[in-house]
Design a protein around this motif. Structure first.
Motif, PDB file in Angstrom:
ATOM      1  N   LEU A 143     -15.062  -8.842 -46.929  1.00 41.85           N
ATOM      2  CA  LEU A 143     -14.607  -9.349 -48.218  1.00 41.85           C
ATOM      3  C   LEU A 143     -13.117  -9.665 -48.128  1.00 41.85           C
ATOM      4  O   LEU A 143     -12.325  -8.839 -47.655  1.00 41.85           O
ATOM      5  N   PHE A 144     -12.751 -10.850 -48.569  1.00 44.67           N
ATOM      6  CA  PHE A 144     -11.370 -11.320 -48.553  1.00 44.67           C
ATOM      7  C   PHE A 144     -10.969 -11.768 -49.954  1.00 44.67           C
ATOM      8  O   PHE A 144     -11.820 -12.118 -50.768  1.00 44.67           O
ATOM      9  N   MET A 145      -9.653 -11.811 -50.189  1.00 41.12           N
ATOM     10  CA  MET A 145      -9.116 -12.410 -51.394  1.00 41.12           C
ATOM     11  C   MET A 145      -7.899 -13.244 -50.996  1.00 41.12           C
ATOM     12  O   MET A 145      -7.010 -12.762 -50.286  1.00 41.12           O
ATOM     13  N   GLU A 146      -7.902 -14.494 -51.444  1.00 40.81           N
ATOM     14  CA  GLU A 146      -6.777 -15.382 -51.174  1.00 40.81           C
ATOM     15  C   GLU A 146      -5.738 -15.216 -52.276  1.00 40.81           C
ATOM     16  O   GLU A 146      -6.069 -15.266 -53.452  1.00 40.81           O
ATOM     17  N   THR A 147      -4.481 -15.021 -51.893  1.00 41.07           N
ATOM     18  CA  THR A 147      -3.379 -14.973 -52.850  1.00 41.07           C
ATOM     19  C   THR A 147      -2.359 -16.022 -52.427  1.00 41.07           C
ATOM     20  O   THR A 147      -2.463 -16.589 -51.344  1.00 41.07           O
ATOM     21  N   ASP A 148      -1.379 -16.247 -53.257  1.00 36.11           N
ATOM     22  CA  ASP A 148      -0.324 -17.192 -52.891  1.00 36.11           C
ATOM     23  C   ASP A 148       0.453 -16.712 -51.671  1.00 36.11           C
ATOM     24  O   ASP A 148       0.883 -17.511 -50.850  1.00 36.11           O
ATOM     25  N   ALA A 149       0.623 -15.415 -51.539  1.00 37.41           N
ATOM     26  CA  ALA A 149       1.441 -14.861 -50.464  1.00 37.41           C
ATOM     27  C   ALA A 149       0.663 -14.538 -49.193  1.00 37.41           C
ATOM     28  O   ALA A 149       1.185 -14.686 -48.088  1.00 37.41           O
ATOM     29  N   HIS A 150      -0.587 -14.087 -49.337  1.00 37.98           N
ATOM     30  CA  HIS A 150      -1.324 -13.579 -48.175  1.00 37.98           C
ATOM     31  C   HIS A 150      -2.827 -13.814 -48.321  1.00 37.98           C
ATOM     32  O   HIS A 150      -3.337 -13.904 -49.430  1.00 37.98           O
ATOM     33  N   LEU A 151      -3.487 -13.810 -47.190  1.00 37.63           N
ATOM     34  CA  LEU A 151      -4.926 -13.622 -47.152  1.00 37.63           C
ATOM     35  C   LEU A 151      -5.107 -12.112 -47.033  1.00 37.63           C
ATOM     36  O   LEU A 151      -4.524 -11.480 -46.146  1.00 37.63           O
ATOM     37  N   VAL A 152      -5.858 -11.523 -47.937  1.00 35.85           N
ATOM     38  CA  VAL A 152      -6.019 -10.076 -47.994  1.00 35.85           C
ATOM     39  C   VAL A 152      -7.470  -9.735 -47.666  1.00 35.85           C
ATOM     40  O   VAL A 152      -8.390 -10.328 -48.217  1.00 35.85           O
ATOM     41  N   LYS A 153      -7.647  -8.768 -46.776  1.00 33.84           N
ATOM     42  CA  LYS A 153      -8.980  -8.331 -46.373  1.00 33.84           C
ATOM     43  C   LYS A 153      -9.203  -6.904 -46.872  1.00 33.84           C
ATOM     44  O   LYS A 153      -8.297  -6.076 -46.827  1.00 33.84           O
ATOM     45  N   PHE A 154     -10.407  -6.628 -47.345  1.00 35.89           N
ATOM     46  CA  PHE A 154     -10.750  -5.301 -47.842  1.00 35.89           C
ATOM     47  C   PHE A 154     -11.177  -4.412 -46.677  1.00 35.89           C
ATOM     48  O   PHE A 154     -12.022  -4.811 -45.867  1.00 35.89           O
ATOM     49  N   THR A 155     -10.603  -3.212 -46.600  1.00 36.92           N
ATOM     50  CA  THR A 155     -11.056  -2.243 -45.602  1.00 36.92           C
ATOM     51  C   THR A 155     -12.448  -1.746 -46.003  1.00 36.92           C
ATOM     52  O   THR A 155     -12.900  -1.973 -47.128  1.00 36.92           O
ATOM     53  N   GLN A 156     -13.101  -1.036 -45.125  1.00 39.33           N
ATOM     54  CA  GLN A 156     -14.415  -0.482 -45.432  1.00 39.33           C
ATOM     55  C   GLN A 156     -14.337   0.465 -46.626  1.00 39.33           C
ATOM     56  O   GLN A 156     -15.216   0.466 -47.486  1.00 39.33           O
ATOM     57  N   LYS A 157     -13.277   1.264 -46.693  1.00 39.65           N
ATOM     58  CA  LYS A 157     -13.100   2.188 -47.822  1.00 39.65           C
ATOM     59  C   LYS A 157     -12.978   1.412 -49.134  1.00 39.65           C
ATOM     60  O   LYS A 157     -13.629   1.745 -50.125  1.00 39.65           O
ATOM     61  N   LEU A 215     -13.950  -1.636 -49.748  1.00 40.20           N
ATOM     62  CA  LEU A 215     -15.214  -2.317 -50.017  1.00 40.20           C
ATOM     63  C   LEU A 215     -16.216  -1.350 -50.654  1.00 40.20           C
ATOM     64  O   LEU A 215     -16.912  -1.707 -51.603  1.00 40.20           O
ATOM     65  N   ALA A 216     -16.245  -0.120 -50.163  1.00 41.04           N
ATOM     66  CA  ALA A 216     -17.131   0.893 -50.756  1.00 41.04           C
ATOM     67  C   ALA A 216     -16.730   1.165 -52.208  1.00 41.04           C
ATOM     68  O   ALA A 216     -17.591   1.353 -53.072  1.00 41.04           O
ATOM     69  N   GLN A 217     -15.438   1.144 -52.500  1.00 40.00           N
ATOM     70  CA  GLN A 217     -14.971   1.358 -53.870  1.00 40.00           C
ATOM     71  C   GLN A 217     -15.327   0.184 -54.784  1.00 40.00           C
ATOM     72  O   GLN A 217     -15.381   0.341 -56.000  1.00 40.00           O
ATOM     73  N   MET A 218     -15.554  -0.982 -54.194  1.00 34.12           N
ATOM     74  CA  MET A 218     -15.911  -2.173 -54.976  1.00 34.12           C
ATOM     75  C   MET A 218     -17.385  -2.197 -55.365  1.00 34.12           C
ATOM     76  O   MET A 218     -17.769  -2.917 -56.279  1.00 34.12           O
ATOM     77  N   THR A 219     -18.224  -1.431 -54.690  1.00 31.96           N
ATOM     78  CA  THR A 219     -19.676  -1.527 -54.906  1.00 31.96           C
ATOM     79  C   THR A 219     -20.125  -1.367 -56.357  1.00 31.96           C
ATOM     80  O   THR A 219     -21.062  -2.043 -56.767  1.00 31.96           O
ATOM     81  N   PRO A 220     -19.483  -0.537 -57.187  1.00 29.05           N
ATOM     82  CA  PRO A 220     -19.934  -0.468 -58.592  1.00 29.05           C
ATOM     83  C   PRO A 220     -19.749  -1.786 -59.353  1.00 29.05           C
ATOM     84  O   PRO A 220     -20.359  -1.977 -60.403  1.00 29.05           O
ATOM     85  N   GLN A 230     -27.980 -16.085 -57.376  1.00 31.40           N
ATOM     86  CA  GLN A 230     -26.848 -16.973 -57.059  1.00 31.40           C
ATOM     87  C   GLN A 230     -26.021 -16.443 -55.891  1.00 31.40           C
ATOM     88  O   GLN A 230     -25.143 -17.122 -55.400  1.00 31.40           O
ATOM     89  N   GLY A 231     -26.279 -15.223 -55.494  1.00 34.23           N
ATOM     90  CA  GLY A 231     -25.492 -14.571 -54.455  1.00 34.23           C
ATOM     91  C   GLY A 231     -24.826 -13.336 -55.019  1.00 34.23           C
ATOM     92  O   GLY A 231     -25.163 -12.858 -56.103  1.00 34.23           O
ATOM     93  N   LEU A 232     -23.850 -12.819 -54.303  1.00 34.44           N
ATOM     94  CA  LEU A 232     -23.143 -11.627 -54.730  1.00 34.44           C
ATOM     95  C   LEU A 232     -22.197 -11.987 -55.876  1.00 34.44           C
ATOM     96  O   LEU A 232     -21.481 -12.983 -55.818  1.00 34.44           O
ATOM     97  N   VAL A 233     -22.203 -11.159 -56.925  1.00 32.43           N
ATOM     98  CA  VAL A 233     -21.396 -11.412 -58.117  1.00 32.43           C
ATOM     99  C   VAL A 233     -20.520 -10.200 -58.383  1.00 32.43           C
ATOM    100  O   VAL A 233     -20.977  -9.053 -58.303  1.00 32.43           O
ATOM    101  N   PHE A 234     -19.248 -10.457 -58.703  1.00 27.99           N
ATOM    102  CA  PHE A 234     -18.339  -9.419 -59.169  1.00 27.99           C
ATOM    103  C   PHE A 234     -18.477  -9.349 -60.682  1.00 27.99           C
ATOM    104  O   PHE A 234     -18.427 -10.369 -61.367  1.00 27.99           O
ATOM    105  N   LYS A 235     -18.656  -8.127 -61.243  1.00 25.80           N
ATOM    106  CA  LYS A 235     -18.802  -7.977 -62.691  1.00 25.80           C
ATOM    107  C   LYS A 235     -18.008  -6.763 -63.149  1.00 25.80           C
ATOM    108  O   LYS A 235     -18.166  -5.664 -62.633  1.00 25.80           O
TER     109      LYS A 235
END
Length: 154
Positions: free
Chosen positions: A110-124, A126-131, A138-143
């Motif tokens: 999982l990545f997030m593009e920002t104006d300053a950096h390309l940011v990658k989520f560590t495994q930890k 990413l696990a915190q994002m699961t909720p 449609q695919g994976l959705v953030f809610k």
């Protein structure tokens, strides 16, 4: 007139350390293990037109060591749910706000593009994002509350 600092610039081809795709520091002897060294390296990360480098000033000399890395040198290492959204803590110890529309998946990461950096989520992280992640037709959705965004794949 002010005194100009001398610079010592070391290109990434001459760096004796590097960062892997998971944000782990290495040198010729293997993975760096000492937490204080890792924290110091992460806090020293900066970026310019030539790439990411570690910067420190010793006496009157500013040393910039460009280093090899895979994907990016900036990682989400923790996240905190706030009333207004989610705050991301980076390996550099900076914090940024999660922008669901800037998320994407590439090679199961999982990545997030920002104006300053390309940011990658560590495994930890990413696990915190699961909720907040839902698998839909449609695919994976953030809610989160009323916020909902399809996470695109690259």
């Amino acid at each position: 007139m002010g005194q100009t600092k001398k610079q010592n610039i070391i290109p990434k081809e001459q760096a004796v350390f590097w960062m892997d795709k998971d944000g782990t520091w290495h040198n010729e002897h293997g993975k760096l293990e000492h937490p204080k060294i890792i924290k110091y390296f992460n806090q020293s990360i900066q970026k310019d037109d030539q790439g990411y480098f570690l910067c420190q000033t010793l006496n009157d000399v500013e040393e910039k060591v460009y280093f090899p890395y895979e994907d990016t040198a900036v990682f989400v290492v923790d996240l905190i749910k706030k009333d207004a959204g989610i705050e991301l803590t980076l390996n550099t110890l900076d914090t940024i706000t999660l922008d669901p529309g800037s998320l994407y998946i590439k090679e199961d990461a999982l990545f997030m593009e920002t104006d300053a950096h390309l940011v990658k989520f560590t495994q930890k992280a990413l696990a915190q994002m699961t909720p907040f992640l839902i698998d839909t037709s449609q695919g994976l959705v953030f809610k989160l509350g009323q916020i909902q965004a399809v996470i695109r794949e690259k």
